[in-house]
Scaffold this active site. Structure first.
Site, PDB file in Angstrom:
ATOM      1  N   GLN A  96       0.829  -1.158   0.011  1.00 28.34           N
ATOM      2  CA  GLN A  96       0.170  -0.304  -0.081  1.00 28.34           C
ATOM      3  C   GLN A  96       0.829   1.018  -0.019  1.00 28.34           C
ATOM      4  O   GLN A  96       0.559   2.123  -1.065  1.00 28.34           O
ATOM      5  CB  GLN A  96      -1.226   0.029   1.062  1.00 28.34           C
ATOM      6  CG  GLN A  96      -2.101   0.835   1.524  1.00 28.34           C
ATOM      7  CD  GLN A  96      -2.735   0.241   0.077  1.00 28.34           C
ATOM      8  OE1 GLN A  96      -2.963  -0.283  -0.418  1.00 28.34           O
ATOM      9  NE2 GLN A  96      -3.873   1.408   0.067  1.00 28.34           N
ATOM     10  N   VAL A 116      -8.189   7.930  -3.679  1.00 27.05           N
ATOM     11  CA  VAL A 116      -8.397   7.203  -3.718  1.00 27.05           C
ATOM     12  C   VAL A 116      -7.669   5.923  -3.619  1.00 27.05           C
ATOM     13  O   VAL A 116      -8.038   4.534  -3.880  1.00 27.05           O
ATOM     14  CB  VAL A 116      -8.027   7.330  -5.693  1.00 27.05           C
ATOM     15  CG1 VAL A 116      -8.861   8.403  -6.307  1.00 27.05           C
ATOM     16  CG2 VAL A 116      -6.173   7.553  -5.386  1.00 27.05           C
ATOM     17  N   ALA A 118      -6.972   4.148  -0.238  1.00 28.18           N
ATOM     18  CA  ALA A 118      -6.275   4.208   1.645  1.00 28.18           C
ATOM     19  C   ALA A 118      -5.127   4.472   2.631  1.00 28.18           C
ATOM     20  O   ALA A 118      -3.654   3.633   1.674  1.00 28.18           O
ATOM     21  CB  ALA A 118      -6.740   3.383   2.114  1.00 28.18           C
ATOM     22  N   SER A 123      -6.364   0.130   4.648  1.00 24.26           N
ATOM     23  CA  SER A 123      -6.536   0.053   3.458  1.00 24.26           C
ATOM     24  C   SER A 123      -7.584  -1.227   4.135  1.00 24.26           C
ATOM     25  O   SER A 123      -7.077  -2.874   4.375  1.00 24.26           O
ATOM     26  CB  SER A 123      -5.599  -0.814   2.269  1.00 24.26           C
ATOM     27  OG  SER A 123      -6.358  -1.538   1.163  1.00 24.26           O
ATOM     28  N   ASP A 132     -11.414  -5.814  -5.362  1.00 24.89           N
ATOM     29  CA  ASP A 132     -11.824  -5.315  -6.533  1.00 24.89           C
ATOM     30  C   ASP A 132     -12.185  -6.133  -7.302  1.00 24.89           C
ATOM     31  O   ASP A 132     -11.546  -6.984  -8.133  1.00 24.89           O
ATOM     32  CB  ASP A 132      -9.791  -4.338  -6.736  1.00 24.89           C
ATOM     33  CG  ASP A 132     -10.257  -3.367  -6.241  1.00 24.89           C
ATOM     34  OD1 ASP A 132     -11.035  -2.676  -4.501  1.00 24.89           O
ATOM     35  OD2 ASP A 132      -8.732  -2.935  -5.951  1.00 24.89           O
ATOM     36  N   GLU A 179     -16.401   4.372  -4.955  1.00 27.30           N
ATOM     37  CA  GLU A 179     -15.655   2.944  -6.075  1.00 27.30           C
ATOM     38  C   GLU A 179     -16.862   1.650  -6.090  1.00 27.30           C
ATOM     39  O   GLU A 179     -16.626   1.235  -5.200  1.00 27.30           O
ATOM     40  CB  GLU A 179     -14.561   2.445  -5.408  1.00 27.30           C
ATOM     41  CG  GLU A 179     -13.420   3.197  -4.718  1.00 27.30           C
ATOM     42  CD  GLU A 179     -12.201   2.678  -4.136  1.00 27.30           C
ATOM     43  OE1 GLU A 179     -12.283   1.533  -3.710  1.00 27.30           O
ATOM     44  OE2 GLU A 179     -11.108   3.915  -4.072  1.00 27.30           O
ATOM     45  N   HIS A 182     -15.059  -1.914  -5.336  1.00 30.60           N
ATOM     46  CA  HIS A 182     -14.656  -2.227  -4.613  1.00 30.60           C
ATOM     47  C   HIS A 182     -15.360  -2.857  -3.031  1.00 30.60           C
ATOM     48  O   HIS A 182     -16.145  -2.162  -3.369  1.00 30.60           O
ATOM     49  CB  HIS A 182     -14.304  -1.104  -3.781  1.00 30.60           C
ATOM     50  CG  HIS A 182     -13.133  -1.650  -1.976  1.00 30.60           C
ATOM     51  ND1 HIS A 182     -11.724  -1.749  -1.871  1.00 30.60           N
ATOM     52  CD2 HIS A 182     -13.373  -1.633  -1.168  1.00 30.60           C
ATOM     53  CE1 HIS A 182     -11.375  -2.246  -1.150  1.00 30.60           C
ATOM     54  NE2 HIS A 182     -12.555  -1.981  -0.030  1.00 30.60           N
TER      55      HIS A 182
END
Length: 190
Positions: A96, A116, A118, A123, A132, A179, A182
């Protein structure tokens, strides 16, 4: 003379492991920002299994219960003539941080990046429960146009049966952009 005590609770400092604080500091992400957005700390999953293998041979890892439900859900979608695939699944804190650094290197501002992506440690992908989703419908992965696909409509109607919820709808309280791709395995919330 004694001061009157206020009934307003004093803010507590953000509680997170020192490793996460260090990564956040290296990215110049303020813990005040995380507290202001009420972001939830997501520890990294301790047990992961292969939930799916991409067309390119990449293994997508999830925690065991989420992986089993993903396989059930994708099979049910296929039975209804809808193909859903994983574009991203488990992601470590270090990965990440790499994603954030890459976006910053592209010239995006930190504020834009955090709409967009985290912050590391926050996250849902760290939990091994988030995916995703993409589809073979001419829409690039992680594109808001995913909302217009049969796959997204199918997920919106059926994902709850498998314990998956859309994490970041339009206007979500965490400050993330919408999103539609997600989804997170949270069977207690369905």
């Amino acid at each position: 003379m004694r001061k009157a005590r206020s009934n307003i609770p004093m803010p507590r400092p953000l509680e997170c492991p020192e490793r996460i604080r260090s990564v956040l500091a290296s990215l110049e992400i303020s813990t005040d920002l995380i507290a202001a957005r009420s972001l939830v700390l997501h520890p990294e999953a301790q047990e992961l299994v292969v939930a799916a293998i991409g067309d390119d041979g990449r293994e997508y890892l999830l925690e065991p219960a989420a992986a089993a439900k993903w396989r059930e859900m994708s099979a049910a979608a296929l039975a209804d003539g809808v193909v859903i695939k994983i574009a991203s699944a488990f992601r470590s804190v270090d990965r990440q941080a790499e994603i954030i650094r890459a976006k910053l290197a592209e010239g995006l501002s930190l504020d834009a990046v955090l709409c967009v992506s985290a912050p590391p440690g926050y996250s849902e992908h760290h939990s091994g429960r988030a995916i995703d989703v993409t589809a073979d419908e001419g829409v690039a992965p992680l594109d808001p146009e995913f909302e217009k696909t049969r796959a997204c409509r199918w997920l919106s109607k059926n994902s709850g049966r498998f314990g998956f919820v859309l994490s970041f709808p339009a206007g979500n309280p965490y400050g993330y952009d919408y999103e539609p791709w997600h989804w997170c395995f949270r069977p207690d919330e369905v």
